[in-house]
Design a protein around this motif. Sequence first.
Motif, PDB file in Angstrom:
ATOM      1  N   LEU A 165     -10.230  26.261  99.651  1.00  0.00           N
ATOM      2  CA  LEU A 165     -11.571  26.534  99.141  1.00  0.00           C
ATOM      3  C   LEU A 165     -12.399  27.296 100.174  1.00  0.00           C
ATOM      4  N   LYS A 166     -12.326  26.883 101.404  1.00  0.00           N
ATOM      5  CA  LYS A 166     -13.078  27.566 102.461  1.00  0.00           C
ATOM      6  C   LYS A 166     -12.665  29.022 102.562  1.00  0.00           C
ATOM      7  N   LYS A 167     -11.365  29.266 102.476  1.00  0.00           N
ATOM      8  CA  LYS A 167     -10.866  30.639 102.555  1.00  0.00           C
ATOM      9  C   LYS A 167     -11.331  31.458 101.356  1.00  0.00           C
ATOM     10  N   LEU A 168     -11.318  30.850 100.175  1.00  0.00           N
ATOM     11  CA  LEU A 168     -11.762  31.546  98.967  1.00  0.00           C
ATOM     12  C   LEU A 168     -13.235  31.953  99.084  1.00  0.00           C
ATOM     13  N   LEU A 169     -14.041  31.052  99.612  1.00  0.00           N
ATOM     14  CA  LEU A 169     -15.464  31.333  99.736  1.00  0.00           C
ATOM     15  C   LEU A 169     -15.749  32.460 100.720  1.00  0.00           C
ATOM     16  N   GLU A 170     -14.817  32.704 101.638  1.00  0.00           N
ATOM     17  CA  GLU A 170     -14.988  33.762 102.631  1.00  0.00           C
ATOM     18  C   GLU A 170     -14.507  35.119 102.125  1.00  0.00           C
ATOM     19  N   MET A 171     -13.740  35.137 101.036  1.00  0.00           N
ATOM     20  CA  MET A 171     -13.137  36.370 100.545  1.00  0.00           C
ATOM     21  C   MET A 171     -14.074  37.108  99.602  1.00  0.00           C
ATOM     22  N   ASP A 172     -13.866  38.436  99.481  1.00  0.00           N
ATOM     23  CA  ASP A 172     -14.635  39.182  98.487  1.00  0.00           C
ATOM     24  C   ASP A 172     -13.911  39.146  97.147  1.00  0.00           C
ATOM     25  N   ASP A 173     -14.592  39.578  96.100  1.00  0.00           N
ATOM     26  CA  ASP A 173     -14.071  39.424  94.746  1.00  0.00           C
ATOM     27  C   ASP A 173     -12.752  40.155  94.540  1.00  0.00           C
ATOM     28  N   ASP A 174     -12.627  41.357  95.083  1.00  0.00           N
ATOM     29  CA  ASP A 174     -11.400  42.138  94.880  1.00  0.00           C
ATOM     30  C   ASP A 174     -10.192  41.432  95.473  1.00  0.00           C
ATOM     31  N   ASP A 175     -10.365  40.809  96.636  1.00  0.00           N
ATOM     32  CA  ASP A 175      -9.248  40.089  97.263  1.00  0.00           C
ATOM     33  C   ASP A 175      -8.890  38.842  96.471  1.00  0.00           C
ATOM     34  N   ILE A 176      -9.897  38.153  95.934  1.00  0.00           N
ATOM     35  CA  ILE A 176      -9.632  36.943  95.152  1.00  0.00           C
ATOM     36  C   ILE A 176      -8.840  37.284  93.895  1.00  0.00           C
ATOM     37  N   ARG A 177      -9.141  38.422  93.280  1.00  0.00           N
ATOM     38  CA  ARG A 177      -8.450  38.814  92.048  1.00  0.00           C
ATOM     39  C   ARG A 177      -6.950  38.993  92.264  1.00  0.00           C
ATOM     40  N   LYS A 178      -6.538  39.233  93.506  1.00  0.00           N
ATOM     41  CA  LYS A 178      -5.115  39.434  93.793  1.00  0.00           C
ATOM     42  C   LYS A 178      -4.341  38.119  93.864  1.00  0.00           C
ATOM     43  N   LEU A 179      -5.052  37.015  93.873  1.00  0.00           N
ATOM     44  CA  LEU A 179      -4.408  35.728  94.054  1.00  0.00           C
ATOM     45  C   LEU A 179      -3.895  35.182  92.725  1.00  0.00           C
ATOM     46  N   PRO A 180      -2.875  34.313  92.795  1.00  0.00           N
ATOM     47  CA  PRO A 180      -2.301  33.769  91.558  1.00  0.00           C
ATOM     48  C   PRO A 180      -3.299  32.931  90.781  1.00  0.00           C
ATOM     49  N   GLY A 181      -3.394  33.191  89.467  1.00  0.00           N
ATOM     50  CA  GLY A 181      -4.238  32.380  88.596  1.00  0.00           C
ATOM     51  C   GLY A 181      -5.719  32.693  88.666  1.00  0.00           C
ATOM     52  N   MET A 182      -6.094  33.721  89.428  1.00  0.00           N
ATOM     53  CA  MET A 182      -7.513  34.031  89.581  1.00  0.00           C
ATOM     54  C   MET A 182      -7.949  35.100  88.578  1.00  0.00           C
ATOM     55  N   ASP A 183      -9.155  34.949  88.035  1.00  0.00           N
ATOM     56  CA  ASP A 183      -9.714  35.944  87.138  1.00  0.00           C
ATOM     57  C   ASP A 183     -11.221  35.950  87.317  1.00  0.00           C
ATOM     58  N   ASP A 184     -11.913  36.781  86.522  1.00  0.00           N
ATOM     59  CA  ASP A 184     -13.354  36.932  86.708  1.00  0.00           C
ATOM     60  C   ASP A 184     -14.121  35.645  86.429  1.00  0.00           C
ATOM     61  N   GLU A 185     -13.639  34.839  85.476  1.00  0.00           N
ATOM     62  CA  GLU A 185     -14.313  33.580  85.163  1.00  0.00           C
ATOM     63  C   GLU A 185     -14.249  32.622  86.350  1.00  0.00           C
TER      64      GLU A 185
END
Length: 357
Positions: A243-263
């Motif tokens: 969670l801490k790592k996710l909060l530090e990432m920008d949206d484009d990087d998060i979208r590359k992760l498994p199971g992640m989407d705009d919602e």
Amino acid sequence: MSTLIRPPKVDPVKSNIENTLELTQLTDIDPNLFTNTRELWHPPGARGLYGGCVIAQSLAAAQRTVPKNFTGHSMHCYFVLAGSSEMPVIYHVEHVREGRSFATRTVQARQRGAIIFTTTISFVRENSGGKLKLEHSTTMPDVPDPVENIDDFRAPQGSQGPFQSQRIDIENNDSPEIHTKRIRQWIRARGKISESGGHEAHLSALAYMSDSYFVGTIARVHKVWRFTPPGKDGKPTVDADVLKKLLEMDDDDIRKLPGMDDELIKRIRERQRTGKWDQPDPRPEIGMMVSLDHTIFFHNPRDFRADEWMYTEMESPWTGDGRGLVIQRMFTRDGKLIATCVQEGMCRLKQPADSKL
């Protein structure tokens, strides 16, 4: 104790993945017995140790029992029990066949006397197909090149793990035809695999990487939750470090992760803004996801390097009855098909509280 024998110092000449997969041969007991030299990795939240470890070390053990001019061309694996990273794994290699063109080995991985994994591996003598032969191969699609000098915290054991991966956007991600979606990524072993490792080290490294987010393809193409949203008490059940790592990432990087989407990105930003999660998403949630079997067909097994970028794409032709099937193709950067992998996994959704199942 996670190893049978005290591990030696890490060999700086060898790559990270070679040290990770290092085996100790128990010759004084039986030359066909091997054990892990170093502690094996248990992914956070997983039921057992990372399956790629056992796949790759079983292959490595079998490779040490065949002549140098024989190369593994297929392995068929079954995960029997969840392995523990807190105790040694013993690999027993059985010589099933010694032929002129083919040799067959079975490997059983055991902990506390119980079989946790079994595989049958077929080896073929180099250049045994003759000068005149049939040849064809599927072609690699046009995809964006990997980006150098960036890292991905998803790789096993974090940014210092034995290999790197970079996600590419999911092909046909919004299509209602689930089977047409393609999960795509670039992967490679970190550093440079040593010359002493030979082609065997590259095959073992490929086998290790082939299990990365493999069965997870099912959740990604169906867009279901792969980790638990906030519980009834409002506290997130996501691993705190993740969670801490996710909060530090920008949206484009998060979208590359498994199971992640705009919602989900919206919910993460809400968490960042208010310190609280918003209402849980109504989508289904994975209750249990584990690999049942794993097959690898090695193509051109002496004509690639696992420490150079390889493109992989995964698709799921079928899911049903609490199971799902995934097919993976692996290519060199210049488009040569080097492996085809198939995996079936258990994929059960969390059931309603009043369910009788």
